[in-house]
Write a protein that holds these residues in place. Structure first.
Motif, PDB file in Angstrom:
ATOM      1  N   ASP A   1      38.024  50.825  42.472  1.00  7.06           N
ATOM      2  CA  ASP A   1      38.125  49.371  42.507  1.00  7.06           C
ATOM      3  C   ASP A   1      39.559  48.853  42.452  1.00  7.06           C
ATOM      4  O   ASP A   1      40.424  49.444  41.795  1.00  7.06           O
ATOM      5  CB  ASP A   1      37.379  48.770  41.316  1.00  7.06           C
ATOM      6  CG  ASP A   1      35.926  49.156  41.275  1.00  7.06           C
ATOM      7  OD1 ASP A   1      35.078  48.298  41.525  1.00  7.06           O
ATOM      8  OD2 ASP A   1      35.640  50.333  40.976  1.00  7.06           O
ATOM      9  N   HIS A   2      39.771  47.710  43.077  1.00  6.18           N
ATOM     10  CA  HIS A   2      40.949  46.896  42.836  1.00  6.18           C
ATOM     11  C   HIS A   2      40.686  46.122  41.545  1.00  6.18           C
ATOM     12  O   HIS A   2      39.625  45.521  41.377  1.00  6.18           O
ATOM     13  CB  HIS A   2      41.197  45.931  43.996  1.00  6.18           C
ATOM     14  CG  HIS A   2      41.556  46.638  45.262  1.00  6.18           C
ATOM     15  ND1 HIS A   2      42.754  46.432  45.914  1.00  6.18           N
ATOM     16  CD2 HIS A   2      40.888  47.556  45.999  1.00  6.18           C
ATOM     17  CE1 HIS A   2      42.810  47.189  46.991  1.00  6.18           C
ATOM     18  NE2 HIS A   2      41.687  47.882  47.063  1.00  6.18           N
TER      19      HIS A   2
ATOM     20  N   GLU B   1      36.902  44.983  45.891  1.00 11.54           N
ATOM     21  CA  GLU B   1      37.800  45.494  46.922  1.00 11.54           C
ATOM     22  C   GLU B   1      38.832  44.477  47.390  1.00 11.54           C
ATOM     23  O   GLU B   1      39.508  44.718  48.375  1.00 11.54           O
ATOM     24  CB  GLU B   1      36.983  45.970  48.129  1.00 11.54           C
ATOM     25  CG  GLU B   1      36.147  47.202  47.845  1.00 11.54           C
ATOM     26  CD  GLU B   1      35.479  47.733  49.091  1.00 11.54           C
ATOM     27  OE1 GLU B   1      35.871  48.827  49.547  1.00 11.54           O
ATOM     28  OE2 GLU B   1      34.577  47.051  49.616  1.00 11.54           O
TER      29      GLU B   1
ATOM     30  N   LYS C   1      42.244  42.758  47.919  1.00  8.96           N
ATOM     31  CA  LYS C   1      43.482  43.522  48.065  1.00  8.96           C
ATOM     32  C   LYS C   1      44.566  43.083  47.083  1.00  8.96           C
ATOM     33  O   LYS C   1      45.669  42.702  47.459  1.00  8.96           O
ATOM     34  CB  LYS C   1      43.982  43.428  49.501  1.00  8.96           C
ATOM     35  CG  LYS C   1      42.962  43.890  50.531  1.00  8.96           C
ATOM     36  CD  LYS C   1      42.500  45.317  50.281  1.00  8.96           C
ATOM     37  CE  LYS C   1      41.495  45.770  51.328  1.00  8.96           C
ATOM     38  NZ  LYS C   1      40.987  47.122  51.067  1.00  8.96           N
TER      39      LYS C   1
ATOM     40  N   ASP D   1      47.256  44.043  43.900  1.00 11.58           N
ATOM     41  CA  ASP D   1      48.219  45.137  43.832  1.00 11.58           C
ATOM     42  C   ASP D   1      47.895  46.163  42.760  1.00 11.58           C
ATOM     43  O   ASP D   1      48.563  47.190  42.669  1.00 11.58           O
ATOM     44  CB  ASP D   1      49.638  44.596  43.617  1.00 11.58           C
ATOM     45  CG  ASP D   1      49.786  43.881  42.276  1.00 11.58           C
ATOM     46  OD1 ASP D   1      48.763  43.525  41.664  1.00 11.58           O
ATOM     47  OD2 ASP D   1      50.937  43.680  41.852  1.00 11.58           O
ATOM     48  N   LYS D   2      46.850  45.911  41.955  1.00 12.44           N
ATOM     49  CA  LYS D   2      46.519  46.836  40.882  1.00 12.44           C
ATOM     50  C   LYS D   2      45.169  47.511  41.121  1.00 12.44           C
ATOM     51  O   LYS D   2      44.269  46.929  41.717  1.00 12.44           O
ATOM     52  CB  LYS D   2      46.513  46.118  39.536  1.00 12.44           C
ATOM     53  CG  LYS D   2      47.897  45.687  39.079  1.00 12.44           C
ATOM     54  CD  LYS D   2      47.865  45.139  37.666  1.00 12.44           C
ATOM     55  CE  LYS D   2      49.272  44.815  37.169  1.00 12.44           C
ATOM     56  NZ  LYS D   2      49.263  44.311  35.776  1.00 12.44           N
ATOM     57  N   ARG D   3      45.070  48.758  40.640  1.00 11.75           N
ATOM     58  CA  ARG D   3      43.836  49.531  40.740  1.00 11.75           C
ATOM     59  C   ARG D   3      43.323  49.837  39.340  1.00 11.75           C
ATOM     60  O   ARG D   3      44.099  49.953  38.387  1.00 11.75           O
ATOM     61  CB  ARG D   3      44.073  50.844  41.495  1.00 11.75           C
ATOM     62  CG  ARG D   3      44.716  50.681  42.856  1.00 11.75           C
ATOM     63  CD  ARG D   3      43.867  49.836  43.807  1.00 11.75           C
ATOM     64  NE  ARG D   3      44.394  49.863  45.171  1.00 11.75           N
ATOM     65  CZ  ARG D   3      45.266  49.011  45.658  1.00 11.75           C
ATOM     66  NH1 ARG D   3      45.758  48.049  44.885  1.00 11.75           N
ATOM     67  NH2 ARG D   3      45.688  49.096  46.900  1.00 11.75           N
TER      68      ARG D   3
ATOM     69  N   SER E   1      44.702  49.084  34.165  1.00  9.52           N
ATOM     70  CA  SER E   1      45.081  49.092  35.573  1.00  9.52           C
ATOM     71  C   SER E   1      46.527  49.506  35.731  1.00  9.52           C
ATOM     72  O   SER E   1      47.314  49.515  34.781  1.00  9.52           O
ATOM     73  CB  SER E   1      44.881  47.695  36.186  1.00  9.52           C
ATOM     74  OG  SER E   1      45.778  46.764  35.596  1.00  9.52           O
TER      75      SER E   1
ATOM     76  N   THR F   1      49.581  49.841  39.333  1.00  4.55           N
ATOM     77  CA  THR F   1      49.754  49.709  40.776  1.00  4.55           C
ATOM     78  C   THR F   1      49.429  51.032  41.460  1.00  4.55           C
ATOM     79  O   THR F   1      49.523  52.111  40.859  1.00  4.55           O
ATOM     80  CB  THR F   1      51.185  49.282  41.112  1.00  4.55           C
ATOM     81  OG1 THR F   1      52.106  50.206  40.514  1.00  4.55           O
ATOM     82  CG2 THR F   1      51.465  47.884  40.599  1.00  4.55           C
ATOM     83  N   ALA F   2      49.059  50.965  42.725  1.00  7.57           N
ATOM     84  CA  ALA F   2      48.536  52.126  43.441  1.00  7.57           C
ATOM     85  C   ALA F   2      49.546  53.251  43.589  1.00  7.57           C
ATOM     86  O   ALA F   2      49.167  54.412  43.776  1.00  7.57           O
ATOM     87  CB  ALA F   2      48.023  51.702  44.820  1.00  7.57           C
TER      88      ALA F   2
END
Length: 301
Positions: free
Chosen positions: A230-231, A248, A250, A252-254, A278, A280-281
């Motif tokens: 997930d975002h 989902e 978009k 900037d954090k996952r 969370s 960042t990707a």
């Protein structure tokens, strides 16, 4: 939910446990939670059946991926990663010139990556069964594409982590030290200056350390944070579906779940089942790894 699942033997990203689909009470409304993280409101969620790795991806498993593909992680490409200050050698510590503001226990260590988790004078030769760390969300996705798996959604992760229990704080119940026994790898002592390591580990533990939950899954609390698909949004429980939820948008954090060996009730009480965090990707740290899932219909089942 049923308390047992069928283990699937074979090669690949560790042993996969097949979980039947079902409903469960996701999230929490208790005072132990962090409202700003969006841990609630608690709600009933349904997930379809899926398979999940019994433990986090290990150094040995990630090494096979790298050997097969030549993949270079983002920490390697950037040339550095974050390492907890008590884990670096004196020599490496003297070379550190940068720490993030507000969290001085994290050091920007040049040459730290999954094969050298505490810096260039460290290695994982004796830690093949430990979780791979310094893995970004993007790195984890590359491994998933190679292995025919995916990162778990937050709902899949929590459904699996609860192991068939409802409204419990941890994968085994509500007491952190059930029967006086340590059940997970977290911080003991005064964070961030003294870790008594009464659970047996200062850093990572083997992925099958401690007793598994009711579904046969190891270390769903503590050891390392685990990336989810997930975002991240604090509004997760208010805006996602009650059937196979997945956020989902978009951002900037996952999302990350499970807490790590650095979590402590005085600072990061996020080794609870409903806790969320969370990053960042492209971020990597010495306490973040991942486990994988496979949709049940991926094998025609």
């Amino acid at each position: 939910m049923k308390r047992r699942a069928l283990a699937q033997e074979g090669e690949g990203p560790g042993s996969m446990i097949r979980l039947p689909g079902g409903t469960f009470e996701m999230g929490t409304d208790t005072k132990d939670g962090f409202p700003a993280d969006g841990e609630g409101p608690i709600r009933r969620v349904e997930v379809d059946s899926f398979e999940i790795s019994a433990h986090a991806v290990t150094n040995a498993e990630f090494a096979r991926f790298v050997e097969a593909t030549g993949y270079v992680t983002e920490a390697e490409r950037f040339g550095w990663s974050f390492v907890f200050h008590l884990l670096v050698s004196e020599e490496v510590g003297r070379q550190v010139s940068n720490v993030p503001q507000g969290v001085p226990w994290w050091l920007v260590v040049q040459g730290a990556y999954w094969r050298c988790p505490e810096g260039p004078d460290s290695n994982v030769e004796a830690r093949g069964d430990h979780p791979v760390v310094h893995i970004s969300w993007n790195d984890a996705g590359a491994y998933c594409r190679w292995s025919g798996t995916q990162l778990p959604t937050e709902a899949q992760w929590e459904y699996a982590a609860r192991g068939g229990l409802q409204r419990k704080t941890y994968p085994w119940g509500d007491l952190l030290k059930e029967g006086g026994r340590h059940r997970c790898n977290i911080w003991q002592g005064k964070f961030p200056v003294k870790n008594n390591a009464s659970d047996g580990y200062v850093g990572t533990a083997p992925v099958d350390a401690y007793e598994p939950n009711g579904y046969g899954l190891y270390n769903m609390s503590g050891n390392v944070w685990e990336w989810c698909r997930d975002h991240f949004t604090p509004e997760y429980h208010r805006i996602t579906s009650d059937h196979n939820p997945l956020h989902e948008d978009k951002g900037d954090k996952r999302s990350m779940r499970g807490g790590s060996y650095l979590c402590h009730r005085s600072y990061c009480n996020r080794y609870r089942l409903a806790a969320r965090s969370s990053n960042t990707a492209d971020s990597s740290t010495g306490n973040c790894g991942f486990r994988v899932v496979r949709e049940a219909n991926a094998n025609g089942q």
